[in-house]
Write an enzyme that holds these catalytic residues in place. Structure first.
Site, short mmCIF file in Angstrom:
data_model
loop_
_atom_site.label_atom_id
_atom_site.label_comp_id
_atom_site.label_asym_id
_atom_site.label_seq_id
_atom_site.Cartn_x
_atom_site.Cartn_y
_atom_site.Cartn_z
CG ASP A 33 -1.85 -1.24 1.12
OD1 ASP A 33 -2.25 -1.58 0.09
OD2 ASP A 33 -2.11 -1.76 2.47
CE LYS A 70 2.39 -2.49 -4.37
NZ LYS A 70 2.05 -2.06 -2.95
N GLY A 78 -4.47 -4.22 -3.97
CA GLY A 78 -5.55 -3.23 -4.09
C GLY A 78 -4.65 -2.17 -4.44
CG HIS A 79 -2.12 -2.10 -7.02
ND1 HIS A 79 -1.29 -2.64 -8.00
CD2 HIS A 79 -1.74 -2.62 -5.92
CE1 HIS A 79 -0.46 -3.69 -7.28
NE2 HIS A 79 -0.73 -3.42 -5.81
P1 GDP Z 1 -0.94 0.31 -3.57
O1 GDP Z 1 -1.28 -0.78 -2.87
O2 GDP Z 1 0.70 0.38 -3.35
O3 GDP Z 1 -1.16 0.75 -4.95
O4 GDP Z 1 -1.48 1.57 -2.80
P2 GDP Z 1 -2.98 1.53 -2.33
O5 GDP Z 1 -3.77 2.21 -3.61
O6 GDP Z 1 -3.40 0.53 -1.57
O7 GDP Z 1 -2.98 2.62 -1.17
C1 GDP Z 1 -2.46 4.01 -1.48
C2 GDP Z 1 -3.40 4.90 -0.95
O8 GDP Z 1 -3.02 6.34 -1.14
C3 GDP Z 1 -4.55 5.03 -2.35
O9 GDP Z 1 -5.89 5.68 -1.67
C4 GDP Z 1 -4.15 6.20 -3.08
O10 GDP Z 1 -5.01 6.84 -3.88
C5 GDP Z 1 -3.24 7.35 -2.04
N1 GDP Z 1 -2.18 8.00 -2.30
C6 GDP Z 1 -1.22 7.57 -3.35
N2 GDP Z 1 -0.25 8.48 -3.39
C7 GDP Z 1 -0.76 9.47 -2.75
C8 GDP Z 1 -0.01 10.41 -2.22
O11 GDP Z 1 1.01 11.03 -2.66
N3 GDP Z 1 -0.74 11.36 -1.30
C9 GDP Z 1 -1.97 11.02 -0.85
N4 GDP Z 1 -2.69 12.01 0.08
N5 GDP Z 1 -2.47 9.97 -0.99
C10 GDP Z 1 -1.91 9.18 -1.95
P1 IMO Z 2 -0.88 -3.98 -2.36
O1 IMO Z 2 -0.52 -4.80 -3.46
C1 IMO Z 2 -0.80 -4.66 2.25
C2 IMO Z 2 -0.81 -8.75 3.43
C3 IMO Z 2 -2.19 -9.08 4.67
C4 IMO Z 2 -1.79 -10.02 5.41
C5 IMO Z 2 -0.52 -10.82 4.58
C6 IMO Z 2 -0.93 -12.14 3.98
O2 IMO Z 2 -2.20 -3.56 -2.38
O3 IMO Z 2 0.26 -3.42 -1.45
P2 IMO Z 2 -2.34 -13.01 1.97
O4 IMO Z 2 -3.76 -12.53 1.87
O5 IMO Z 2 -1.54 -12.36 0.82
O6 IMO Z 2 -2.13 -14.30 2.18
O7 IMO Z 2 -2.29 -12.09 3.17
O8 IMO Z 2 -0.20 -9.86 3.48
N1 IMO Z 2 -1.28 -8.31 2.30
C7 IMO Z 2 -1.20 -6.93 2.21
N2 IMO Z 2 -0.90 -5.92 2.99
N3 IMO Z 2 -1.05 -4.45 0.79
C8 IMO Z 2 -1.17 -5.54 0.00
O9 IMO Z 2 -1.22 -5.37 -1.58
C9 IMO Z 2 -1.22 -6.78 0.53
N4 IMO Z 2 -1.39 -8.18 0.24
C10 IMO Z 2 -1.29 -9.04 1.17
O10 IMO Z 2 -2.90 -8.08 5.20
O11 IMO Z 2 -0.95 -9.60 6.42
MG MG Z 3 -2.72 -1.59 -1.79
#
Ligand code: GDP
Ligand code: IMO
Ligand code: MG
Length: 439
Positions: free
Chosen positions: A8, A11, A35-36
């Protein structure tokens, strides 16, 4: 491009932003546990399995053999995107070697977690671990198996005899019907097989044409099955090196490793987290950063940036440049802290140790710096950042031992400062500011 922390890191946004420079985006590990989030002109899209380049109409998206593929999750994600006007099916190429996540994997994942009680891993409950187990045990159903219906039925019956026994007698959960799984799979097969491809061959041809590819890591290096805080990890290798094996390209083809790094730290699920702040600091970061899981909606645990953990990530990924995200979330804090090492029962330690037990015994050593009162939200030039924010980033880069290539200052695609372009300094329409005193 990989996450350097516990996932998270932001990315999805960065992949989407970099996609302008490539002809293809490739997922190489993980599954729909990812979850991107992408925000384009205020409109939010969350992708789970489909590579984050899909919103760019001319780009081809690839799902490599290292990904565990849930057919039902994939098709509903495609349907959602296509209902919003994004053409997916003609631009998505899925490796025939992908192992499938089937209902018994989900049932096993959830029943095991329930049985563990407080000792649970905190998985996403999507069947990721059990599907990888089947792959390594050589009993996975792969996308390729959908081309051979009679063989498929026998393979399913074989694998499910074991899994249903475990579900029923060990986990006291309901068994799953072989016939139902088979029928559902056969109903989905024509659509899935239309998107199936020999991905290594296609990627080879892209390389021969001299075009750029972006490999999109899911999860984060500290969740890596080998290098992370085991057993509180996911079930795949999330490090940069996994891109080669998980997509079918040779390591000499990978020329730049962009490490996505949040300006602070978060973790979702169980497991040790040395710089976690279970107080108003953590709550403030969670609130301003909207730190709720994009897949499960679970609150993310928040804390200070942990440079010692990042040093481990630098070693195992060979990071060429860092992209620091969510800097704006730290706006308005009177002081900010950087974890620079740990006190442990065995003495001072500068790098995250192996295994959850050792990490749980780490007490962080912090450097405290002044925060900044000005806003960094939406800033697109390094020179426009408050001096204290520049100092924080420079110090972070120094203690981690890697240069900063990009800074993200908002969720929107364009809220990005570019310092070193991973594909060379090409015209991108965003700031190419390089502050002379930056490092
Ligand atoms: P990922 O799994 O690495 O793709 O990240 P997620 O999408 O799960 O979580 C990142 C969250 O931060 C999302 O809600 C994005 O929309 C948000 N986000 C990404 N970059 C920024 C940033 O520079 N500032 C803020 N405030 N939010 C961001
Ligand atoms: P992105 O790509 C954050 C964590 C779960 C749990 C552990 C194992 O959005 O960064 P799993 O279901 O993979 O067997 O769970 O890994 N986990 C993540 N945490 N971001 C993710 O993906 C994750 N994918 C798995 O919360 O701790
Ligand atoms: Mg994510």
């Amino acid at each position: 491009m990989i996450g350097t922390q516990w996932g998270d890191e932001g990315k999805g946004k960065i992949v989407d932003w970099l996609t302008e420079q490539v002809s293809g985006v490739v997922r190489f590990q993980g599954g729909h546990n990812a979850g991107h989030t992408l925000v384009v002109n205020g409109k939010k899209t969350i992708l789970r399995l489909i590579p984050s380049g899909i919103l760019h109409p001319k780009v081809t998206c690839y799902i490599g053999n290292g990904v565990v593929l849930s057919p039902s999750a994939l098709l509903s994600e495609i349907d959602e995107l296509q209902a919003g006007g994004v053409d997916v099916e003609s631009r998505l190429k899925i490796s025939l070697a992908c192992p499938l996540i089937l209902p018994y994997h989900v049932a096993l994942d959830q029943a095991r977690e329930a049985a563990k009680g407080d000792a649970k891993i905190g998985t996403t409950g999507r069947g990721i671990g059990p599907a990888y187990e089947d792959k390594v045990a050589r009993r996975a159903i792969r996308l390729l198996d959908l081309t051979q219906p009679s063989g498929l039925k026998a393979k399913l019956a074989d694998a499910m005899a074991l899994h249903n026994f475990v579900l029923e007698h060990h986990l006291k959960a309901s068994p799953i019907s072989v016939d139902q799984v088979y029928q559902d799979l056969m109903a989905m097969a024509p659509r899935l097989l239309k998107m199936s491809a020999d991905v290594p061959q296609l990627l080879y041809e892209v390389g021969q044409r001299g075009e750029n590819l972006l490999f999109e890591g899911a999860q984060g290096s500290l969740l890596d099955i080998d290098h992370g805080t085991y057993p509180y990890v996911t079930s795949s290798n999330c490090v940069a090196g996994a891109a080669g094996a998980g997509a079918g390209v040779g390591p000499s083809k990978l020329h730049y490793v962009l490490g996505i790094t949040k300006a602070y730290a978060t973790r979702v699920g169980s497991g040790p987290f040395p710089t976690e702040q279970v107080n108003e600091i953590g709550q403030g970061l969670a609130k301003r950063g909207n730190e709720f899981g994009s897949v499960t909606g679970r609150p993310r645990r928040c804390g200070w940036f942990d440079a010692a953990a990042l040093r481990r990530s630098m070693q195992i990924n060979g990071v060429s440049g860092l992209c620091i995200t969510k800097l704006d979330v730290m706006d308005g804090m009177s002081e900010v802290k950087l974890g620079v090492g740990y006190d442990t029962p065995a003495g001072r330690c500068d790098v995250l140790p192996f295994g959850a037990d050792a990490v749980a015994q780490c007490t962080p050593i912090y450097e405290t710096m002044p925060g900044w009162s000005g806003s960094t939200q939406g800033v697109r030039q390094w020179a426009d950042l408050p001096p204290q924010a520049q100092r924080y980033l420079n110090r972070l880069s120094e203690v981690v031992g890697a240069p900063i290539a990009m800074v993200s200052t908002g969720a929107d695609r364009d809220d990005t400062i570019l310092l070193d372009h991973p594909f060379g300094n090409q015209a991108t329409g965003v700031g190419l500011a390089r502050a002379p005193d930056r490092r």
